[in-house]
Scaffold this active site. Sequence first.
Site, short mmCIF file in Angstrom:
data_model
loop_
_atom_site.label_atom_id
_atom_site.label_comp_id
_atom_site.label_asym_id
_atom_site.label_seq_id
_atom_site.Cartn_x
_atom_site.Cartn_y
_atom_site.Cartn_z
N GLY A 46 0.37 -1.50 -0.52
CA GLY A 46 -0.11 0.01 -0.16
C GLY A 46 0.88 1.52 0.07
O GLY A 46 1.59 1.02 0.00
N GLN A 51 2.89 9.73 1.62
CA GLN A 51 4.24 9.42 1.52
C GLN A 51 4.65 9.79 0.54
O GLN A 51 5.50 9.39 -0.02
CB GLN A 51 4.09 7.45 1.71
N CYS A 88 7.76 -0.47 6.51
CA CYS A 88 6.90 0.73 5.24
C CYS A 88 7.98 0.72 4.27
O CYS A 88 9.36 1.02 4.33
CB CYS A 88 6.39 1.87 6.71
N LEU A 89 7.11 1.50 3.33
CA LEU A 89 8.41 2.38 2.68
C LEU A 89 8.40 3.81 3.08
O LEU A 89 10.12 4.22 2.42
CB LEU A 89 7.45 2.35 1.09
N HIS A 130 -2.57 0.36 8.66
CA HIS A 130 -1.12 1.13 8.84
C HIS A 130 -1.30 2.36 7.68
O HIS A 130 -1.02 2.78 8.21
CB HIS A 130 -0.33 -0.48 7.63
N GLU A 131 -2.07 1.92 6.53
CA GLU A 131 -2.45 3.25 5.98
C GLU A 131 -3.40 4.27 6.38
O GLU A 131 -2.72 5.48 5.94
CB GLU A 131 -2.85 2.24 4.31
N HIS A 134 -0.87 6.41 8.26
CA HIS A 134 -0.59 7.36 8.02
C HIS A 134 -1.19 8.61 7.31
O HIS A 134 -0.46 9.59 8.09
CB HIS A 134 -0.21 6.41 5.81
#
Length: 155
Positions: A46, A51, A88-89, A130-131, A134
């Site tokens: 995702g 991000q 995570c990216l 998770h997203e 963010h």
Amino acid sequence: MAIRPIVQHTDNFIRKVSKPVKVFDEKLWELLDDMWETLDDRIGSGLSAVQVGVLKRVFILNINNMKIEFVNPVITKKSGEQYHKEGCLSVNLPFDYVKRPKQVTVVAYDRFGNKFTLTCEEWTAVCVCHETDHLDGKLYIDQICVPPKGMAEDD
């Protein structure tokens, strides 16, 4: 479309709270298209708009080739618990355990402003949480924990 740079956890921008999308137009579609191209360029499940440097309540998921766009998502129901290793990216640190609900229901909009409700379980529920985190300026590294014996994904 364009691959956008990923904001890293060392940048305070990633901790900002995203704002709701009010206009569903070509600018939103371009953002979503760029997010897909950016995610396709990396290994991840995702990606949220914050991000890629945009403070909009938007994220995308690609799980088992199921691609979904979430605009203005709100988790309306949570149940159960599970412990998965997350990465995570935006975080260049080792994956670690986070406690998440086993099932979540999320209400969101698609890129055209159509409302939908989706109930997710297991890994998809982890990714939605998770997203969504963010969008509220939270990272998985804020929630690292030690899973109880027998509760970890690899037990």
